[in-house]
Design a protein around this motif. Structure first.
Motif, PDB file in Angstrom:
ATOM      1  N   UNK A  39      -5.027  -1.890   7.885  1.00  0.00           N
ATOM      2  CA  UNK A  39      -5.183  -2.496   9.214  1.00  0.00           C
ATOM      3  C   UNK A  39      -6.647  -2.830   9.492  1.00  0.00           C
ATOM      4  N   UNK A  40      -7.536  -1.930   9.090  1.00  0.00           N
ATOM      5  CA  UNK A  40      -8.953  -2.205   9.373  1.00  0.00           C
ATOM      6  C   UNK A  40      -9.455  -3.395   8.561  1.00  0.00           C
ATOM      7  N   UNK A  41      -9.017  -3.483   7.328  1.00  0.00           N
ATOM      8  CA  UNK A  41      -9.419  -4.657   6.529  1.00  0.00           C
ATOM      9  C   UNK A  41      -8.937  -5.950   7.189  1.00  0.00           C
ATOM     10  N   UNK A  42      -7.729  -5.914   7.720  1.00  0.00           N
ATOM     11  CA  UNK A  42      -7.202  -7.121   8.370  1.00  0.00           C
ATOM     12  C   UNK A  42      -7.883  -7.378   9.705  1.00  0.00           C
ATOM     13  N   UNK A  43      -8.253  -6.298  10.382  1.00  0.00           N
ATOM     14  CA  UNK A  43      -8.821  -6.448  11.726  1.00  0.00           C
ATOM     15  C   UNK A  43     -10.284  -6.860  11.674  1.00  0.00           C
ATOM     16  N   UNK A  62       0.827  -1.212   0.000  1.00  0.00           N
ATOM     17  CA  UNK A  62       0.000   0.000   0.000  1.00  0.00           C
ATOM     18  C   UNK A  62       0.855   1.254   0.000  1.00  0.00           C
ATOM     19  N   UNK A  63       2.012   1.196   0.671  1.00  0.00           N
ATOM     20  CA  UNK A  63       2.848   2.396   0.733  1.00  0.00           C
ATOM     21  C   UNK A  63       3.514   2.678  -0.609  1.00  0.00           C
ATOM     22  N   UNK A  75      -3.555   5.137   4.261  1.00  0.00           N
ATOM     23  CA  UNK A  75      -3.511   3.832   3.591  1.00  0.00           C
ATOM     24  C   UNK A  75      -3.202   2.716   4.583  1.00  0.00           C
ATOM     25  N   UNK A  76      -2.385   3.012   5.587  1.00  0.00           N
ATOM     26  CA  UNK A  76      -2.033   1.959   6.542  1.00  0.00           C
ATOM     27  C   UNK A  76      -3.203   1.615   7.449  1.00  0.00           C
ATOM     28  N   UNK A  87     -14.515   5.447   4.763  1.00  0.00           N
ATOM     29  CA  UNK A  87     -14.684   6.574   5.680  1.00  0.00           C
ATOM     30  C   UNK A  87     -13.413   6.786   6.505  1.00  0.00           C
ATOM     31  N   UNK A  88     -12.859   5.687   6.993  1.00  0.00           N
ATOM     32  CA  UNK A  88     -11.648   5.794   7.815  1.00  0.00           C
ATOM     33  C   UNK A  88     -10.517   6.456   7.038  1.00  0.00           C
TER      34      UNK A  88
END
Lengths: 208, 208
Positions: free
Chosen positions: B94-98, A89-90, B89-90, B195-196
């Motif tokens: 992270x939210x997709x993984x979480x 992503x980065x 982007x990070x 949104x995030x």
DNA sequence: GAATCCATAATTATCTATAAAATGAAACGA
DNA sequence: TCGTTTCATTTTATAGATAATTATGGATTC
């Protein structure tokens, strides 16, 4: 040309050398880093060695437990995948930012790096060329922190590459790199980003 | 309860305190950090202070020029925007993984943090609640490096917030946070991510 | 304005204390 | 008798304090 020795500190020099050893696998994951041994080797005291340790720690190359010393960070499959996802992503972000500033001369340089990678006869040469390729395309983003973070993440990928293919390097042509350059030359930034993001994720643990 | 002092090193303690001062603006951007002054204050020698400096440097909170000392990192508008983009982007990643690991109890906690942020009466309280909210939702990704990198980037945002609104904090309700939780409660992960990502980019330099 | 000197602060060396690991002896059990 | 466990002792390494060195920035003089 003067010695660049006074330019940066002993701690920096030590951390660079140790980082290289960790990445190439000369220092094995889990092995202990004893400050006075290293101090002896570099003919200094343990003070700059400890400072070098702090940097390695921050780069994720070493792990320090208080009063129990520092060891080379082990890298699990999960950690490699995590780093690859982050880098994906980065680098995507970086390429989108860099794209407007890309010139043909940069892309010519990138092509040279790509060819150097394709024809590399050992892991070290390939790794250098690979890093150069990515760096050339992303540097025009002019985002220093983004680039530094990508570099740190790239180290995980390099470690994985050295650990997996380091001993016997089989040269192979990187089609993704060709594809990315093609898209960029045509001004198809979004497509280039898509390929790059997929490409970086693949670098980590390949064929499972 | 015993003193947790022996648990971690003096250098760690110093770096935590200094980081807090830099973030809250108690230490101004550009100001010099003199190792023996700080050593005096913490009643130690300068050796652990220097190690603390190395960590601050790695976190982007301080900048060290060899032989010329360490200063508090200045943060330009460009640097704040860069950090916001990276975080965007990070955090999305992270939210997709979480998301698969999110439980209702976690979301209840996040809601509590959200309310604490909405009703905060000073910047410090708001900042803590805001960090807690984001951390709660992202921690289930179980990606330590990703989370650590986000935390470091978050510090830039916090610094910006303290510098801009630190003196007179005006409580206001964060609609994005509400929206994100709503989406997550309904299992609409992609929308929550969208949104995030927008939300985090807005945090940096707001109304221009 | 340039060169030199001095004060200050950063960097590194040396020394000391303390915590963790390793060694080994003694006691116990099989 | 052999092996295992536990505890004390010794060794080793880390963390930190103190001391020495070296570079830098400013002041002063020519």
């Amino acid at each position: 040309m003067m010695t660049a020795a006074t330019e940066d500190t002993i701690a920096n020099r030590i951390s660079r050398v140790l980082a290289d050893r960790i990445i190439t696998g000369a220092l094995e994951p889990g092995s202990k880093l004893r400050q006075d041994h290293i101090a002896d080797e570099f003919d200094t005291s343990h003070v700059p060695v400890r400072e070098a340790f702090r940097r390695l720690e921050a780069q994720g190359l070493a792990i320090s437990e208080s009063r129990r010393g520092v060891r080379v960070a082990s890298f699990s499959r999960a950690a490699v995948e995590e780093a690859a996802l982050m880098r994906s992503v980065l680098e995507g972000l970086a390429l989108r930012q860099a794209a407007p500033n890309l010139t043909t001369s940069i892309m010519d340089e990138a092509m040279a790096a790509m060819i150097a990678g394709d024809t590399a006869r050992d892991a070290r040469t390939w790794d250098e060329a690979n890093r150069r390729f990515h760096h050339l395309l992303l540097a025009p983003s002019k985002m220093p922190r983004l680039l530094a973070t990508i570099d740190d993440l790239q180290m995980v990928g390099s470690r994985y590459a050295f650990a997996t293919y380091g001993a016997v390097w089989i040269p192979r042509i990187d089609l993704d790199h060709h594809l990315i350059l093609d898209h960029l030359r045509k001004g198809e930034v979004s497509q280039a980003v898509v390929v790059l993001e997929r490409h970086v994720q693949r670098i980590g643990p390949i064929q499972r």
